[in-house]
Design a protein around this motif. Structure first.
Motif, short mmCIF file in Angstrom:
data_model
loop_
_atom_site.label_atom_id
_atom_site.label_comp_id
_atom_site.label_asym_id
_atom_site.label_seq_id
_atom_site.Cartn_x
_atom_site.Cartn_y
_atom_site.Cartn_z
N GLY A 194 23.87 -7.44 26.38
CA GLY A 194 23.83 -6.74 27.66
C GLY A 194 24.30 -5.30 27.52
N VAL A 221 26.71 -7.97 37.08
CA VAL A 221 26.36 -8.62 35.82
C VAL A 221 27.34 -9.73 35.50
N ARG A 278 21.44 -14.47 33.70
CA ARG A 278 21.70 -13.07 33.41
C ARG A 278 21.16 -12.18 34.52
N TYR A 304 18.73 -5.92 41.60
CA TYR A 304 18.66 -6.46 40.24
C TYR A 304 17.70 -7.64 40.15
N ASN A 321 20.22 -8.31 35.73
CA ASN A 321 19.77 -7.06 35.13
C ASN A 321 19.59 -6.00 36.21
N TYR A 332 26.80 -0.78 32.46
CA TYR A 332 25.98 -0.02 33.38
C TYR A 332 26.77 1.14 34.01
#
Length: 290
Positions: A285, A132, A195, A217, A197, A288
């Protein structure tokens, strides 16, 4: 849109055939019904009706059996304690990134999570969060880029990596090609979006103080604004990070990237530029973790 519209499933539900006059276990044929008897009417005592009911029961049992097998293969029939996962570890339904309940991190380094656990879960959490950071819009600003590199990379490779990244992200030709100003900022009236994800992580190799972790991602990238020549689009990648346990945390020593896996796009209309820009500003965000 139904499942059958985009190639993800056909009209096999409930065993129905393509015949418009067909039903599950019957044919909708016209049949003359006689008074109850012992079969002297010459039609075998309504055997077609009993055959229809029998076929319905058989098909119903088969459908239930297939559904039960599919459910078990997806990992949905197991106990909560995970005792049923031994034989299904390699299946997609095994959910390698399922939550463990262990706190993912104990601190942060600037805006990046740090203090990951010294185990496979910690390595996966580190790789997801580092993907990220390395895919963020902050990488296009020199000061923030250096902070990210120093927080993510091992000290032995951070300096060399910093020089390489400076050459890429500071190149005038590169910046103008993606619609940014030469200092890495977005033109007036535009919002730059970059970005990553993460969808999931996978341990490729783990041996105590070193680990190799893949992160799958989606990436949003482009300029949101009226008249943008580089509108925000979505791409899919898999990054594989080589990690080392250094000074009480996982650090990146190297990584590789490849395209995909890429899912089939749905028939959704693209959002207006302003709505996309607002979404990036309003939706933050995540940290994770496995």
């Amino acid at each position: 849109m139904s499942l059958g519209d985009d190639g993800y499933g056909g009209d096999s539900r409930s065993g129905r055939t393509d015949d418009g006059y067909s039903t599950l276990g019957g044919t909708r044929q016209t049949r003359t019904r006689f008074a109850d008897g012992t079969g002297s009417d010459g039609y075998g005592g309504r055997r077609p009706a009993r055959s229809s009911r029998s076929l319905t029961m058989v098909v119903g049992v088969v459908v239930l059996l297939v559904a039960a097998i599919a459910f078990a293969n997806m990992g949905g029939g197991g106990d909560d304690n995970g005792s049923s996962g031994g034989s299904g570890g390699g299946k997609a339904g095994a959910a390698p990134t399922a939550a463990t309940g262990t706190k993912p991190v104990t601190g942060k380094n600037g805006t990046i999570a740090s203090g990951f656990a010294h185990d496979e879960q910690g390595a996966q959490s580190a790789a997801a969060n580092y993907s990220v950071a390395l895919g963020s819009a902050d990488m296009f600003e020199a000061t923030q880029r250096r902070q990210i590199v120093n927080a993510v990379y091992a000290p032995a490779v951070a300096t060399a990596r910093q020089d390489d990244l400076d050459k890429v992200y500071s190149g005038e030709a590169f910046l103008t090609s993606i619609g940014l100003n030469t200092d890495g900022t977005a033109p007036n009236g535009m919002t730059f979006i970059s970005r990553s994800n993460p969808v999931g992580t996978k341990v490729v190799k783990f041996s105590g103080d070193t680990a190799s972790v893949s992160v799958w991602y989606s990436a949003l990238f482009g300029l949101a604004g009226e008249g943008s020549k580089n509108p925000v689009s979505e791409s899919w990648f898999t990054n594989t990070f080589e990690l080392a346990w250094i000074d009480g945390d996982w650090k990146v020593t190297d990584f590789t990237q490849k395209d995909g896996p890429v899912p089939v796009g749905r028939d959704q209309a693209a959002s207006p530029a302003q709505e996309m820009a607002d979404a990036v500003e309003q939706f933050g965000g995540f940290t994770y973790a496995r």
